[in-house]
Design an enzyme around this catalytic site. Structure first.
Site, short mmCIF file in Angstrom:
data_model
loop_
_atom_site.label_atom_id
_atom_site.label_comp_id
_atom_site.label_asym_id
_atom_site.label_seq_id
_atom_site.Cartn_x
_atom_site.Cartn_y
_atom_site.Cartn_z
N GLY A 7 5.82 1.57 -1.51
CA GLY A 7 7.14 1.90 -2.04
C GLY A 7 7.01 2.82 -3.24
N GLU A 8 8.05 2.83 -4.09
CA GLU A 8 8.13 3.71 -5.27
C GLU A 8 8.31 5.17 -4.87
OE1 GLU A 8 4.75 3.33 -7.89
OE2 GLU A 8 4.89 1.15 -7.97
N GLY A 9 8.43 5.46 -3.59
CA GLY A 9 8.42 6.85 -3.11
C GLY A 9 7.02 7.37 -2.92
#
Lengths: 336, 336
Positions: free
Chosen positions: B303-305
């Site tokens: 996640g987090e991009g």
């Protein structure tokens, strides 16, 4: 590779502010670089270098390529002028590009031709690609090129190929070393039609008859079925390992040279990672044979080192993650 | 997307000094960017931006994550301090990072909390994640964030997620919109054990009972089973398309928000490319549902991009190839 740096990198990853293993192969790549550099965290590459080995092949006159041999020399000029795919990809990745003429069937400038072995390698379906001495000289030239680059500060090496017809010897080497049939290794190269595909398959079959007899002698194999460009690449990749310098491998032609390099210097493959999975069928056999998992799988089949240098920014990302992320302790975050 | 720029880019690729199609997906990506920018060759991205949407989820108290909810606020600080994975990856890719608190269960600074909807979203197994007004406000906030970024010059947007428990609502949204069973979408998230996996699957099952009733109403679906962070991401991704700004999608959480965004603004998905294939099972369903092929497949699940921004250098490579390579005519090379 350095076992201690490897262990340190694995341990460091476990302490960084992310779920364990959540960066997947990026974590493995960072650890891989750490172990090759012998330090944790790994250092960003200071001077990654691509060396493109150009050479023509007599077999090209059989119509095994979509392009005429003249294109090899023209593409050497294009690389020198910065207009080839490898130039754009290397600029994107912060890598330098050098092109060397090992056996172009034409004139190139003195610098590019400094290690030139001959004009075009022999047509491997009917004759040896090189003499014994030429094969040795080409391997030595490749080693010298790796030494030059490492001595000039290169800390990552990429070999690229440029040569009309070069996937035919590459496929032959791969078939010989993996004990595969011609149809299992032959690909569309630059984009050939069905009749060219049949001519290419027949050429590989004919070359394989002689190559299989010398499969346990890597220099004889290069002499029989490679060419000066592939032989030099083998020397280059083997010497990179000797110099403890990590390498990102490209596709089918570099992969074929790498398989021979592993025969020349057993264990050399531990210094190589695979940049990508080429769509050329032989490339998949190389990955399996050398037990390498590619970074990218983008259906590329260009050569020039393009797939390796396209992967370099991802390798750089893996290095930065391991070097720049905070640990749970540093960030004051509760671990799992 | 601009059909004329698309055609120009396809034609330009055919004239560049390489065998037709030999750069595989790199060619497609360059064409894709050209069509989104409405110009050929495509421009290198001037200001790519990652916006990380942080939020807690009531369901986290059920033990569906390997981490406690406190980690969400701590990770917001870590991102602000530059110590998270997304920071290292964005630095490698030349992208800026912004983190916004949509529903963190704790205090964050005023700038980060400018669009905050509430402290933690509801526990979706037993209650709606948001009120109707909160869902609308979160979508509006996401749209405003996209507008802010585009108005500040962003020419590529990436949404990232940060929130303990957020793969549970993501899996629920994906199951609802793809008519899948909980076991088909549930993943290990941050790295949960078997009993947490069972609790997570049960929570998705319970949430799905209510979510399926509102699956044709995207705002009601966000209210029921998303949370302020996912709702804001949906607004952000939808508005990026409205603003004709290309997006690289990340993994399962952003993918779930993207599926809802496509319901909010049908056709929005034409502005999105998939950065990577996450190992979360729901992510594969998102790719299939939105008909997207990922750039990378590196077994990431952070996640987090992170998966999107890891892909950005490859997208940049595709842009440079199309913009910088010489044509056959320019290089004086014979075509096939």
């Amino acid at each position: 590779p350095d076992e201690q740096a490897h262990r340190q990198a694995v341990a460091r990853h476990a302490g960084l502010t992310k779920p364990a293993g959540s960066l997947g192969r990026l974590e493995e790549i960072g650890v891989w670089v750490s172990a090759r550099q012998g330090t944790c965290p790994p250092r960003p590459f200071d001077r990654p270098r691509v060396v493109v080995f150009a050479g023509d092949h007599g077999i090209a006159t059989n119509g095994v390529s979509a392009y005429p041999s003249e294109v090899t020399a023209q593409m050497v000029d294009n690389i020198l002028a910065g207009g080839a795919a490898v130039n754009a990809l290397a600029a994107n990745a912060g890598a330098g590009v050098r092109v060397v003429d090992m056996a172009v069937d034409g004139e190139t400038n003195r610098t590019v031709a400094a290690y030139k072995i001959r004009r075009s390698s022999g047509s491997l379906d009917v004759e040896d690609a090189l003499t014994e001495q030429q094969a040795l000289d080409a391997v030595t030239a490749g080693r010298a090129l790796a030494d030059e680059e490492v001595d000039s500060g290169a800390d990552l090496l990429i070999a690229g190929d440029m040569g009309i017809g070069n996937t035919t010897p590459a496929a032959t080497l791969i078939a010989a070393l993996t004990e595969s049939e011609p149809v299992a290794v032959v690909g569309r190269g630059t984009g050939i039609d069905d009749s060219a595909w049949m001519r290419k398959t027949a050429a590989i079959r004919d070359a394989l008859r002689r190559a299989r007899k010398v499969v346990h002698d890597p220099v004889a194999l290069l002499r029989t079925a490679a060419g000066a460009d592939l032989a030099a690449m083998s020397g280059f990749l083997a010497q990179a390992a000797v110099r403890r310098t990590p390498v990102i491998l490209d596709g089918v032609v570099v992969g074929a040279a790498a398989m021979v390099a592993e025969e020349l210097v057993p264990g050399a493959a531990r210094w190589w990672m695979a940049g990508h999975r080429s769509v050329e069928p032989g490339a998949a056999l190389v990955l399996e044979h050398l037990d390498l998992r590619p970074v990218l799988d983008l259906e590329m089949r260009l050569g020039e080192g393009s797939g390796a240098v396209a992967a370099l920014p991802v390798v750089n990302a893996a290095i930065r993650v391991l070097g720049e992320m905070a640990t749970f302790a540093e960030a004051g975050i509760e671990g799992p």
